[in-house]
Design an enzyme around this catalytic site. Structure first.
Site, PDB file in Angstrom:
ATOM      1  CD1 TRP A  40      -0.121  -6.402  -3.243  1.00  0.00           C
ATOM      2  CD2 TRP A  40      -0.639  -7.041  -1.198  1.00  0.00           C
ATOM      3  NE1 TRP A  40       0.099  -7.562  -2.958  1.00  0.00           N
ATOM      4  CE2 TRP A  40       0.040  -8.068  -1.867  1.00  0.00           C
ATOM      5  CE3 TRP A  40      -0.825  -7.091   0.201  1.00  0.00           C
ATOM      6  CZ2 TRP A  40       0.045  -9.226  -1.403  1.00  0.00           C
ATOM      7  CZ3 TRP A  40      -0.577  -8.360   0.806  1.00  0.00           C
ATOM      8  CH2 TRP A  40      -0.043  -9.526   0.139  1.00  0.00           C
TER       9      TRP A  40
ATOM     10  CG  HIS B  90      19.663 -36.480  -5.486  1.00  0.00           C
ATOM     11  ND1 HIS B  90      20.012 -37.758  -5.248  1.00  0.00           N
ATOM     12  CD2 HIS B  90      20.789 -35.820  -5.811  1.00  0.00           C
ATOM     13  CE1 HIS B  90      21.233 -37.789  -5.282  1.00  0.00           C
ATOM     14  NE2 HIS B  90      21.839 -36.679  -5.418  1.00  0.00           N
TER      15      HIS B  90
ATOM     16  NE  ARG C 238       4.624   1.776  -0.005  1.00  0.00           N
ATOM     17  CZ  ARG C 238       5.781   1.601   0.746  1.00  0.00           C
ATOM     18  NH1 ARG C 238       6.823   1.705   0.229  1.00  0.00           N
ATOM     19  NH2 ARG C 238       5.538   0.986   1.725  1.00  0.00           N
TER      20      ARG C 238
ATOM     21  CG  ASN D  80       1.519   0.719   4.183  1.00  0.00           C
ATOM     22  OD1 ASN D  80       1.201  -0.468   4.021  1.00  0.00           O
ATOM     23  ND2 ASN D  80       2.982   1.112   4.008  1.00  0.00           N
ATOM     24  N   GLY D  81      -0.649  -0.930   6.340  1.00  0.00           N
ATOM     25  CA  GLY D  81      -0.258  -1.933   7.493  1.00  0.00           C
ATOM     26  C   GLY D  81      -1.531  -2.619   7.804  1.00  0.00           C
TER      27      GLY D  81
ATOM     28  CD  GLU E  72      17.180 -13.025  -8.208  1.00  0.00           C
ATOM     29  OE1 GLU E  72      16.435 -13.436  -7.100  1.00  0.00           O
ATOM     30  OE2 GLU E  72      16.695 -11.892  -8.347  1.00  0.00           O
TER      31      GLU E  72
ATOM     32  CE  LYS F 109      13.915 -11.069 -10.213  1.00  0.00           C
ATOM     33  NZ  LYS F 109      14.407 -10.795  -8.991  1.00  0.00           N
TER      34      LYS F 109
ATOM     35  CB  CYS G  86      -0.951   0.182   1.082  1.00  0.00           C
ATOM     36  SG  CYS G  86      -2.067  -1.201   1.337  1.00  0.00           S
TER      37      CYS G  86
ATOM     38  CD  GLU H 110       9.917 -11.170  -8.957  1.00  0.00           C
ATOM     39  OE1 GLU H 110       9.213 -10.874  -8.255  1.00  0.00           O
ATOM     40  OE2 GLU H 110      11.086 -11.164  -8.986  1.00  0.00           O
TER      41      GLU H 110
ATOM     42  CE  LYS I 218      11.426  -2.909  -5.536  1.00  0.00           C
ATOM     43  NZ  LYS I 218      12.055  -3.879  -6.476  1.00  0.00           N
TER      44      LYS I 218
HETATM   45  O1  M6R Z   1      12.714  -5.289  -0.053  1.00  0.00           O
HETATM   46  P1  M6R Z   1      13.216  -6.563   0.337  1.00  0.00           P
HETATM   47  O2  M6R Z   1      14.438  -6.738  -0.443  1.00  0.00           O
HETATM   48  O3  M6R Z   1      13.481  -6.978   1.744  1.00  0.00           O
HETATM   49  O4  M6R Z   1      12.129  -7.568  -0.382  1.00  0.00           O
HETATM   50  C1  M6R Z   1      12.320  -8.928  -0.238  1.00  0.00           C
HETATM   51  C2  M6R Z   1      11.630  -9.756  -1.322  1.00  0.00           C
HETATM   52  O5  M6R Z   1      10.094  -9.365  -0.986  1.00  0.00           O
HETATM   53  C3  M6R Z   1      11.823  -9.288  -2.635  1.00  0.00           C
HETATM   54  O6  M6R Z   1      13.284  -9.614  -2.900  1.00  0.00           O
HETATM   55  C4  M6R Z   1      10.989 -10.046  -3.787  1.00  0.00           C
HETATM   56  O7  M6R Z   1      11.258 -11.358  -3.697  1.00  0.00           O
HETATM   57  C5  M6R Z   1      11.239  -9.432  -5.075  1.00  0.00           C
HETATM   58  N1  M6R Z   1       9.811  -9.265  -5.976  1.00  0.00           N
HETATM   59  C6  M6R Z   1      12.124 -10.219  -6.037  1.00  0.00           C
HETATM   60  O8  M6R Z   1      11.859  -9.863  -7.140  1.00  0.00           O
END
Ligand code: M6R
Length: 614
Positions: A73, A510, A27, A99-100, A487, A491, A2, A494, A609
């Site tokens: 969000w 395995h 956000r 927000n929260g 990673e 990527k 949010c 997501e 984010k």
């Molecule tokens: O702000 P942060 O690095 O703590 O966020 C952690 C994860 O939420 C963040 O890395 C998330 O996995 C991303 N969408 C990855 O691209």
């Protein structure tokens, strides 16, 4: 999660609110809404994006020198228009954005319903709005005091901003656990509030970051701050260091692509001024300050989530290789709840791009309570994590707006490399020769990344076009390249919604090998200095089962290139620095696949984010 914005001043609020919400849309983008105070409270809100809100508001009364705005969000209640913020009190006189999460909202709601309150939405936020009004009426106090008393009854996390029709010259805001920044406008009595500084920078560079349990009151053009326990505070005004260019797309189609291409600079910025390659010394104050602690460490624990957790895994390899201290890497969300063994002799490294991730913050608090020293590696200056840790280093990657983390990851890995070398140096575990080699190689990395971006961009596009319709994808790597595989898979899934898994290459046999057929693209990081021959065998195993190999290889490699279906070359470097380079083509591959699948690259579905809820 949010985003919130608010304006109080001599000008109309609308433009700032809408522009600000667009900047904060990363956000959350389930719904958006604004309230303008113009004698009456005018509220526009809608399910969906800020652009849809704008379309609804256009042509209507947009007057109002005080205003609040929210991009959501969803947590409590589905993402529809009724649940969109702002929410109003029982009389409709108070409007609030949040927000929260108000954790005890159900209990408060029950009591308020018994007193005749009627609720329109399913949200926790609406309950707080009603509670503030109930207290104001019952206790006969002003809005500020009513907010203060209400917050004393609330359990949970919040950044809130409140306007009241009955108090047109007042705006109240508060925070606990969710971020809140106040910009001091250029005109007298002008204030800009937001979840982070990106909406504010266009208007002023003078800001103050509000602390947990603090309430900001802007009354008759003056700002004051006090705690929810009624202790008056003096706000610390500081100058913002970000530029407007850094938060715009700058000619790129997406923020993600811009951020991928910014990496030569962001990696350079993350190491700039932190070591002296000639004298073989470090200029990291945090290392100097904690030198005696570092000398006596028995163990390091790294906590993080998502991409930052992957950087943490690279950190484990780096620190164990160079400084020979055992390292454990933990998901913050698991660590905080499993009563882990943490002692005063531990150093806990918390990694976070946003500096606001709720699980990482809670894990830090828990480790702090157990006496550990906490070291933060964060990107967003002034965010919650750097303000709660004992020491730390900013990554200086600049604002990362794309929800998929790219430049933040490579900057985190760069800082972890410096930390590993610094710890090794303090503990006498690295020779001067080795340090010299590492420093001089680190100095070449920004240029190598630049060359790589130029050389692999088209190839990544071509490969993306071939595999854009895949339903599954496997990523394999060994040693330093195992976290890179994780990673790469994150990527892809997501932003393109293709199912992808990362594995240590040797683990394939395995289980995951059962998935391999002629339809399965397998992305293998097979660089020269990272268990090359072993990975080569793994590639053969995939080929024997007709899997399609996309290999990331070291420039000049012939063996893998010959058997792979496709290969992308990266410059040669130290094995420990390979993750920084090998990640780049994987980012581009995911990006182009997502674009070709018509996915919303910068705002993938269901994601936000900054994950400020657990
Ligand atoms: O702000 P942060 O690095 O703590 O966020 C952690 C994860 O939420 C963040 O890395 C998330 O996995 C991303 N969408 C990855 O691209």
């Amino acid at each position: 999660m949010c985003g919130i914005v608010a304006y109080y001043g001599p000008n109309n609020a609308y433009e700032y609110l809408i522009k600000g919400l667009r900047r904060l849309e990363y956000r959350g983008y389930d719904s958006a809404g604004i309230a303008l105070l113009n004698g009456d409270l005018t509220i526009y809100k809608n399910q969906g994006k800020v652009s849809e809100l704008e379309a609804i508001a256009e042509g209507n009364n947009l007057e109002g020198k005080r205003g609040i705005g929210h991009t959501r969000w969803a947590t409590h209640g589905e993402p529809n228009t009724v649940n969109a913020h702002p929410h109003q009190s029982q009389s409709g006189n108070i409007a609030l954005i949040h927000n929260g999460i108000i954790e005890n909202y159900a209990t408060i709601k029950k009591v308020l319903m018994q007193r005749g309150h009627e609720f329109k939405s399913e949200t926790d936020t609406e309950v707080l709005t009603h509670l503030i009004e109930e207290i104001q009426v019952k206790e006969q106090v002003d809005l500020l005091e009513a907010v203060r008393l209400a917050l004393n009854e609330v359990v949970g996390a919040y950044a809130i901003v409140i306007l009241s029709k009955n108090d047109p010259n007042t705006l109240i805001a508060a925070r606990k656990g969710s971020p809140l920044v106040v910009g001091i406008g250029k005109e007298s009595g002008e204030f800009y509030l937001a979840s982070d500084a990106t909406p504010i920078i266009e208007y002023t560079n003078q800001v103050t970051y509000i602390d947990d349990n603090e309430i900001v009151a802007i009354q008759d053009g003056e700002m004051s701050v006090k705690t929810i326990d009624n202790v008056v505070k003096s706000p610390f005004i500081q100058e913002l260091q970000i530029s407007i260019d850094s938060i715009e797309k700058g000619g790129y189609d997406h923020f993600m692509l811009k951020e991928i291409f910014e990496q030569p600079k962001s990696i350079y910025d993350s190491m700039r001024g932190r070591f002296d390659a000639e004298n073989l010394t470090f200029s990291m104050r945090s290392l100097e300050e904690y030198a005696s602690k570092i000398k006596n460490l028995d163990r390091i624990i790294i906590i993080a989530c998502g991409t930052s957790w992957h950087a943490g895994l690279v950190g484990e390899y780096l620190i164990e290789e160079f400084s020979r201290i055992p390292v454990e890497v933990e998901y913050a969300s698991e660590f905080r709840y499993r009563n882990p063994i943490v002692t005063e002799d531990d150093l806990v490294i918390a990694i976070s791009q946003s500096g606001e991730t709720a699980d990482t913050l809670a894990a830090i608090e828990m480790a702090k309570d157990k006496g550990a020293t906490i070291y933060g590696i964060c990107n967003v200056v002034g965010s919650s994590i750097p303000r709660t840790t004992h020491a730390g280093a900013y990554t200086h990657a600049g604002p990362e707006i794309g929800v998929a983390s790219t430049k933040a990851f490579t900057a985190q890995v760069t800082v972890l490399t410096l930390l590993a070398l610094g710890i090794a140096e303090i503990r006498g575990k690295i020779t001067q020769d080795r340090l010299r080699t590492m420093f001089s190689e680190l100095n070449t990395i920004p240029q190598k990344v630049d060359n790589l971006l130029q050389s692999c961009n088209e190839k990544c596009k071509e490969i993306a076009a071939i595999y854009k319709n895949a339903s599954n994808c496997l990523y394999l790597g060994r040693g330093y390249n195992f976290p890179v595989a994780l990673e790469g898979a994150l990527k892809l899934k997501e932003i393109s919604y293709i199912h992808a898994e990362g594995y240590p290459a040797a683990e394939m046999k395995h289980g995951p090998i059962a998935l391999i057929d002629e339809e399965m693209p397998v992305i293998v990081i097979a660089t020269k200095r990272n268990y090359y021959e072993k990975v080569l065998s793994n590639i053969q195993e995939v080929k024997a089962r007709k899997g399609k190999i996309i290999a990331i290889v070291t420039e000049g490699d012939e063996k893998v290139a010959e058997i792979a279906d496709h290969y992308i070359e990266i410059p040669d470097t130290e094995d420990s620095l390979t993750p920084i380079l090998a990640t780049i083509p994987l980012q581009l591959l995911s990006y182009y696949i997502a674009v070709m699948r018509d996915c919303n690259v910068d705002q993938p579905r269901n994601l936000a984010k900054s994950v400020t809820v657990e």
